[in-house]
Write a protein that holds these residues in place. Structure first.
Motif, short mmCIF file in Angstrom:
data_model
loop_
_atom_site.label_atom_id
_atom_site.label_comp_id
_atom_site.label_asym_id
_atom_site.label_seq_id
_atom_site.Cartn_x
_atom_site.Cartn_y
_atom_site.Cartn_z
N ARG A 7 42.25 -33.40 -44.71
CA ARG A 7 41.08 -33.03 -45.50
C ARG A 7 41.45 -32.99 -46.97
NH1 ARG A 7 37.06 -28.84 -42.86
NH2 ARG A 7 37.11 -30.47 -41.30
N GLY A 24 26.92 -30.69 -44.50
CA GLY A 24 26.71 -30.72 -43.06
C GLY A 24 26.98 -29.36 -42.45
N PHE A 25 28.07 -28.76 -42.92
CA PHE A 25 28.47 -27.48 -42.37
C PHE A 25 27.43 -26.41 -42.68
CE2 PHE A 25 30.67 -23.43 -42.55
CZ PHE A 25 31.18 -23.41 -41.25
N SER A 28 24.25 -26.75 -40.66
CA SER A 28 24.25 -26.23 -39.29
C SER A 28 24.32 -24.72 -39.29
CB SER A 28 25.40 -26.83 -38.49
OG SER A 28 26.58 -26.69 -39.18
N LEU A 31 20.80 -23.63 -39.90
CA LEU A 31 20.02 -23.92 -38.69
C LEU A 31 20.20 -22.79 -37.69
CD1 LEU A 31 20.29 -27.67 -37.71
CD2 LEU A 31 18.27 -26.22 -37.73
N ALA A 32 21.46 -22.40 -37.54
CA ALA A 32 21.75 -21.36 -36.56
C ALA A 32 21.10 -20.04 -36.97
CB ALA A 32 23.25 -21.18 -36.42
N LYS A 35 17.25 -19.98 -36.54
CA LYS A 35 16.81 -19.81 -35.17
C LYS A 35 16.71 -18.34 -34.79
CE LYS A 35 15.76 -23.54 -33.12
NZ LYS A 35 15.62 -24.44 -34.14
N VAL A 234 40.08 -31.76 -29.18
CA VAL A 234 40.07 -31.79 -30.64
C VAL A 234 41.26 -31.05 -31.25
CG1 VAL A 234 37.59 -32.09 -30.93
CG2 VAL A 234 38.52 -29.80 -30.71
N ARG B 596 39.30 -33.34 -34.74
CA ARG B 596 38.34 -32.26 -34.78
C ARG B 596 37.03 -32.71 -35.43
NH1 ARG B 596 39.53 -26.96 -33.74
NH2 ARG B 596 37.96 -25.57 -34.56
N ARG B 597 37.18 -33.42 -36.52
CA ARG B 597 36.00 -33.89 -37.23
C ARG B 597 35.41 -35.13 -36.57
NH1 ARG B 597 33.42 -34.55 -42.13
NH2 ARG B 597 33.39 -36.69 -42.91
N GLN B 636 24.57 -27.31 -31.30
CA GLN B 636 24.67 -26.97 -32.73
C GLN B 636 23.77 -25.81 -33.11
OE1 GLN B 636 26.87 -28.64 -34.78
NE2 GLN B 636 27.43 -29.56 -32.83
N GLU B 637 22.73 -25.58 -32.27
CA GLU B 637 21.77 -24.55 -32.63
C GLU B 637 22.23 -23.16 -32.25
OE1 GLU B 637 17.99 -25.57 -31.16
OE2 GLU B 637 18.10 -27.62 -31.91
N TYR B 638 23.35 -23.08 -31.54
CA TYR B 638 23.79 -21.77 -31.07
C TYR B 638 24.91 -21.24 -31.95
CZ TYR B 638 21.11 -22.71 -26.90
OH TYR B 638 20.09 -22.98 -26.04
N LEU B 703 35.22 -28.94 -27.04
CA LEU B 703 34.14 -28.44 -27.89
C LEU B 703 33.54 -27.15 -27.35
CD1 LEU B 703 32.38 -31.85 -28.58
CD2 LEU B 703 34.02 -30.67 -30.01
N ILE B 718 33.43 -23.73 -29.38
CA ILE B 718 34.71 -23.59 -30.09
C ILE B 718 34.66 -24.22 -31.48
CG2 ILE B 718 37.17 -24.01 -29.95
CD1 ILE B 718 36.80 -24.26 -26.94
N THR B 719 33.99 -25.34 -31.60
CA THR B 719 34.02 -26.02 -32.90
C THR B 719 32.69 -25.85 -33.61
OG1 THR B 719 33.38 -27.97 -31.72
CG2 THR B 719 35.69 -27.77 -32.32
N PHE B 720 32.76 -25.71 -34.90
CA PHE B 720 31.55 -25.50 -35.70
C PHE B 720 31.51 -26.48 -36.85
CE2 PHE B 720 32.53 -21.62 -33.58
CZ PHE B 720 31.30 -21.26 -33.04
N GLY B 721 30.55 -27.34 -36.82
CA GLY B 721 30.37 -28.25 -37.94
C GLY B 721 31.49 -29.25 -38.02
N PRO B 722 31.18 -30.54 -38.11
CA PRO B 722 32.21 -31.54 -38.14
C PRO B 722 33.01 -31.46 -39.44
CG PRO B 722 30.09 -32.55 -38.47
CD PRO B 722 29.84 -31.12 -38.18
#
Lengths: 378, 722
Positions: A7, A24-25, A28, A31-32, A35, A234, B596-597, B636-638, B703, B718-722
């Motif tokens: 990065r 992007g981060f 989201s 968004l969360a 909700k 990942v 990860r991304r 992604q919404e959670y 994920l 586990i992962t949040f946002g790319p």
């Protein structure tokens, strides 16, 4: 390790990409957040929504349907996988330059890699390691390589008499270190073949421990051995330290998403909709119990009845179980009871906890209704 | 991939075997032309390799043949080039450490003679199965603690390897013990066995000291000490090491085993690690290693500035490597591995890269001419079509062979002169703590130079404000400008020294070197008296009053002149593509995979890879998307936990809302399995199965995590946002 540095490096070369990432981060994130407050309904449902509210089908039906899932985007997936064929020569080039290939990206890469191996790596002896399996014996793998090399050395030595063999015992009975040090000393002068280790899921459950990774790293350092591996998790890069990455595996990364279904890789994962129900656990417990001796079953029954009678308690003390079982002539000594208990523990039929007064307590990890059902069927 | 030959061995049994031999090597020999032929016959349908792809003429067969031949040439060129670079690197690192190595050797010799001065045991005595009894004081093991000053241990591996080599070449017996061997798992027994295995040829199952003793008293082994190198002390188990120390210390008179231990932190480390009893058995000596940035500077000079093997890198790649070093982990090892990857990528991607080794040939022009004339027409055409040639003003395509040979010769000459001038700059810069890598990066920056060309009267750096992608000194100016400033204020004696070094660097560059000599000769006489009086500050302002142009100004003018004339970035020269690696994107993606991304991006934007017509591009979720993509988008919404019930309902809703027509089209693809006409796709069981499979796939990708027993309704994200 790598991703963070990546990065940083990416930020240096392209600032815009980074901003995009940030955007992007945060998107989201909002968004969360959005909700949560807006839908009190959803919130309430999140609290109430239970798997048991769904009309879940039986696991066998589920497994049968799993095999019948119609493929989506079949042509596109095929085309995508085929598009990597153009890179095969480059991959081979890098392999010959001394690098290892590490493939990542979403989708099963098993077919892609095996196709690469069988069409392009014809100069290599290819050994496939299926890391997605629950257990892989790496020692067998390296012993196989060593034996192959050894046969070639013997064949060579026959042609040049006068040299004597150094190894007297067969490889499987040697220690892993000995075999690796043997492999490390084989150069192209000693053996003709080069070996390519094709490791599906080097991050798989069987290979996730440090020892296996060390072993693979050392093997891929051997002059006549190259590694081609795939990762799916990942966080897989966390398996390796700097030494392994830069001096042993010498990875060259390739992002090759295939979107192919993880058919074989997923076999050993429990189904997410089947694990929650007690029916499943009762059923497996029943299968295990039925395979045990009648005495063992009776011991289990004693324990289960105690648990049903004393639901509030933390469990049944081992000593009272022993007394009960002796009374009923189920066991003759503590030793026999212990052997039964070991059997139970191995199959997750009982759990041992320390009671508040310090003695060991036994508890069957099932709810009362499930336990009752089990006793009825037993 | 629809062709079945590859599928033949992939039976179900192979999938559940822990390992399978897929196939044996086709031809058991070094890749010769014969085996290459074999490759071809076995895969007639394979696409052409890259260079062959470039030739579009119908003689495809021949073309492919050439492609393989040139691929082989490029591989050989890579191995030659890299072994040259590696040898240079090894030499540089060894030279840097040589002082330390000599200290260690000196210490070994002194310790050995002091041990032997106590008593010189007879061969027979050594072999007796008990230690020699002397005073307790004599049972101390001479031990050298080498402070490495590296946070990362990985760089020290080569240092200790070289140290071992150095000591071995001076007759010592060497054994290395790693932290893994000095672990409780192996215990002192395993550790001693490993030691024996390195010294003796035949090791019996029972490892004891008597085996070592009998080996040691063989005539050829007897008169040298045994050095045990432990490179990473902090990682070792204190108990095991302590036990080993206690054991060997009893024998030290009979079998002189000395330790060399690498310490990454401070001298406290051994005190924390070892018991006081074990520590007492060690006779300590402390040595220190050079710093990583010294090593980097030396490496940059030997490998990048003076391209030892012809291969060089573009500005972007250099910037990437620089950032990779400073921001990533600061280890020489990762820098070198990045460079190696760049090198292999160059030879793998550039069809003409094999010409690079011409730089190493005695008669390079002849080499290039021969090679060029043997090139197939298509590649010749490719060579004259290189972007750097089409851009250049001298575009006379009637004699491309001559063009290329000339171009390459010019590159060779350029490399020599360029590096000389850069070293001259660095010679001055080092008095102002300018790093060589920084000057290097600035000097090969084509943006700086092109702007400079348009404002030729101005200093390079004044124009480049803000254009340096982070290579800037604190004052906001470029490093070269900083060097120009520095030279103006250099005190006379240092300046004279600098000029002398210049004349060494510029040897062979007739005119310029003459000018340097002229400067030296005119000023040494006149300024010798003044030189002693001059102080570090403001030389130039003082002397302007005298009416004469001071030496500093003259030197600065000369340096500026030379810089402008010769310090042309490689990317301006025709045919530089042949020797210069430019593709930073490829290097970056191969060096730093970012699963990860990337895995999340794959799932959130599947269309970029699948390129299907049925799904809308963008972030909107549609039912026709890949199941796992849908699940991932929904997840992604959670927050950090996902309610399975809701997730399932949302998933079901999404796939049922899909346009049924589009769906039918997808499902009825021609190569569909013939098992059944379409099963009840939308049946409850099928939806649940699809949900399960997608969840499993996300789990494999790491994920989400399965629901725990305690919270069976919630999966963990586990992962949040790319």
């Amino acid at each position: 390790m790598a991703p963070r540095g990546g990065r940083a490096a990416a930020a240096a070369s392209s600032g815009s990409e980074d901003e995009e990432e940030d955007a992007g981060f945060s998107r989201s994130y909002f968004l969360a957040k959005e909700k949560e407050p807006s839908s009190g309904k959803k919130r309430a449902r999140a609290a109430a929504g239970k798997l048991s509210d769904l009309n879940l089908v039986d696991e066998q039906v589920l497994r049968a349907s799993l095999a019948e899932i119609p493929p989506k985007h079949e042509e596109e997936v095929e085309a995508l996988t085929r598009s990597y064929k153009d890179q095969y020569r480059n991959w081979l080039f890098e392999l010959r330059c001394g690098f290892g290939l590490l493939m990542y990206g979403f989708g099963s890469k098993k077919r892609l890699l095996e196709d690469f191996a069988s069409t392009t790596l014809t100069d290599f002896t290819v050994i496939v390691i299926n890391g997605y399996l629950p257990s892989v014996n790496l020692k067998q793998v390296i012993a196989t390589i060593a034996e192959m090399f050894w046969d070639q050395i013997k064949a060579k030595r026959k042609r040049q008499p006068g040299t004597r063999s150094q190894l007297s015992q067969p490889f499987p009975s040697q220690s892993t270190d000995d075999i690796i040090s043997f492999l490390k000393h084989q150069t192209s002068d000693d053996v003709d073949d080069r070996v390519c280790l094709l490791i599906h899921n080097i991050d798989g459950p069987a290979l996730r421990d440090a020892e296996s990774q060390q072993c693979l790293a050392q093997v891929s350092l051997c002059p006549q051995v190259r590694a081609v591996a795939s990762i799916d998790h990942v966080n897989a890069p966390l398996l390796w330290d700097k030494k392994m990455v830069h001096t042993q595996f010498r990875w060259s990364w390739y992002h090759v998403p295939t979107f192919a279904p993880y058919k074989v890789e997923g076999v050993f994962y429990p189904l997410i909709l089947a694990s929650g129900g007690h029916a499943q656990t009762t059923k497996t417990a029943l299968v295990v119990l039925q395979s045990l001796t009648p005495n063992a079953q009776s011991v289990f029954r004693v324990l289960a009845e105690y648990q049903l009678a004393n639901e509030k308690e933390e469990g049944m003390p081992v000593s009272s179980l022993y007394t009960k079982c002796r009374e009923r002539f189920l066991v003759s000594s503590q030793v026999t009871l212990n052997s039964h208990l070991t059997e139970f523990k191995d199959h997750d039929l009982v759990k041992i906890r320390k009671h508040s007064d310090g003695q060991d307590c036994l508890r069957i990890p099932l709810g009362s209704d499930a336990l009752e059902k089990l006793l009825q069927e037993l | 991939m629809s062709a079945p030959p590859c599928d033949a061995p992939l039976t179900a049994a192979n999938n559940i075997q822990p390992f399978v031999v897929l196939h044996k090597a086709a031809v058991s020999s070094v890749p010769s032309s014969q085996s290459r032929r074999q490759v071809q016959t076995s895969q007639p349908s394979s696409p052409n390799p890259k260079p062959a792809k470039r030739c579009d003429d119908p003689a495809g067969e021949e073309c492919e043949d050439d492609g393989e031949l040139y691929e082989q040439l490029r591989i050989e060129a890579f191995h030659r080039t890299w072994s040259r670079i590696q040898a240079t690197i090894d030499k540089v690192l060894r030279d840097i450490n040589l002082k330390l190595f000599d200290q260690v050797l000196q210490w070994v010799k002194e310790s050995f003679s002091s041990v032997r001065s106590i008593t010189r045991p007879h061969h027979m005595e050594v072999q007796q199965p008990y230690p020699l009894l002397t005073d307790a004081i004599c049972t101390r093991i001479p031990t050298a603690f080498v402070l490495t000053k590296n946070v990362e241990f990985v760089d020290d591996i080569t240092t200790f390897r070289d140290l071992a080599g150095h000591l071995e070449s001076n007759g010592c017996h060497i054994a290395k013990l790693s932290a893994a061997e000095l672990s409780p798992k192996h215990g002192v027994g395993g550790c001693f066995r490993s030691l024996l295995r390195q010294l003796l040829h035949d090791v019996s199952d029972v490892a004891d000291v008597s085996a070592l003793a009998s080996w040691y008293c063989e005539a050829e082994n007897f008169d040298q000490p045994i050095i045990v190198i432990i490179d990473d002390l902090e990682q070792c188990s204190g108990d095991v090491l302590g036990e080993l120390v206690m054991m060997l210390s009893e024998w030290v008179i009979k079998i002189p085993v000395f330790f060399v231990m690498g310490i990454a932190t401070t001298l406290d480390a051994p005190k924390k690690l070892l018991s006081s009893e074990a520590l007492q058995r060690l006779e300590l000596c402390k040595l220190t290693l050079g710093s990583p940035s010294d090593r980097l500077n030396a490496l940059v000079e030997a490998v990048l500035v003076k391209p030892c093997a012809g291969f060089c890198i573009s500005h972007e790649v250099a910037m990437f490597l620089r950032n990779y070093f400073f921001r990533h982990d600061g280890t020489i090892t990762s820098f070198i591995s990045a460079l190696k990857l760049a090198c292999s990528k160059h030879f793998s991607m550039e069809p003409l890269s094999f010409l690079c080794i011409g730089m190493l040939e005695a008669d390079c022009e002849e080499f290039w001419r021969d090679k060029f004339e043997a090139l197939p027409q298509a590649i010749q055409k490719y060579a004259s079509g290189l972007p750097s040639c089409t851009n250049s003003s001298a575009k006379n395509s009637n004699n491309s062979s001559k063009n290329m040979v000339e171009g390459l010769s010019r590159l060779l000459k350029w490399q020599k002169e360029w590096s000389s001038v850069l070293l001259c700059l660095y010679e001055v810069g080092r008095y102002d703590k300018v790093q060589l890598l920084d000057i290097f990066c600035e000097a090969i920056n084509p943006d700086v130079q092109s702007e400079d060309a348009s404002n030729s009267c101005m200093f390079i750096s004044k124009v480049t404000h803000g254009n340096l992608l982070g290579v800037k000194s604190g004052s906001g100016k470029g490093f070269i400008a900083q060097v120009m400033d520095t030279i103006r204020y250099l005190p006379m004696e240092i300046l004279l020294h600098v000029l002398e070094v210049w004349s060494i660097h510029l040897k062979g560059m007739g005119e310029i070197n003459d000018k340097v000599k002229e400067l030296l000769s005119t000023t040494t006489g006149a300024d010798s008296g003044r030189a002693t009086k001059e102080k570090w500050s403001r030389t130039s302002t003082n002397s302007i009053g005298n009416g004469t142009v001071p030496l500093n100004e003259k030197a600065a003018a000369l340096l500026q002149d030379v810089t402008r004339k010769i310090l042309v970035p490689v990317e301006f020269l025709p045919f530089h593509e042949i020797i210069c690696f430019k593709n930073v994107g490829v290097l970056q993606s191969a060096l730093i995979g970012n699963p990860r991304r990337m895995v999340q991006l794959d799932l959130l934007e599947p269309q970029t890879h699948l390129k299907c017509s049925c799904c809308r591009s963008g972030t909107a979720v549609s039912g026709s998307m890949h199941d796992t993509s849908i699940m991932c988008s929904l997840a992604q919404e959670y927050g950090d936990v996902i309610n399975l019930h809701d997730w399932y309902i949302a998933f079901e809703g999404t796939i049922k809302s899909a346009n049924p027509k589009a769906k039918r089209k997808v499902y009825s693809s021609p190569s569909k399995k013939k098992s059944k006409p379409t099963p009840p796709v939308e049946g409850e069981a099928m939806v649940q199965a699809r949900f399960c499979r997608a969840a499993t796939e996300m789990q494999i990708s790491g994920l989400v995590r399965m629901p725990s027993k305690r919270r069976p309704d919630l999966a963990q994200r586990i992962t949040f946002g790319p």
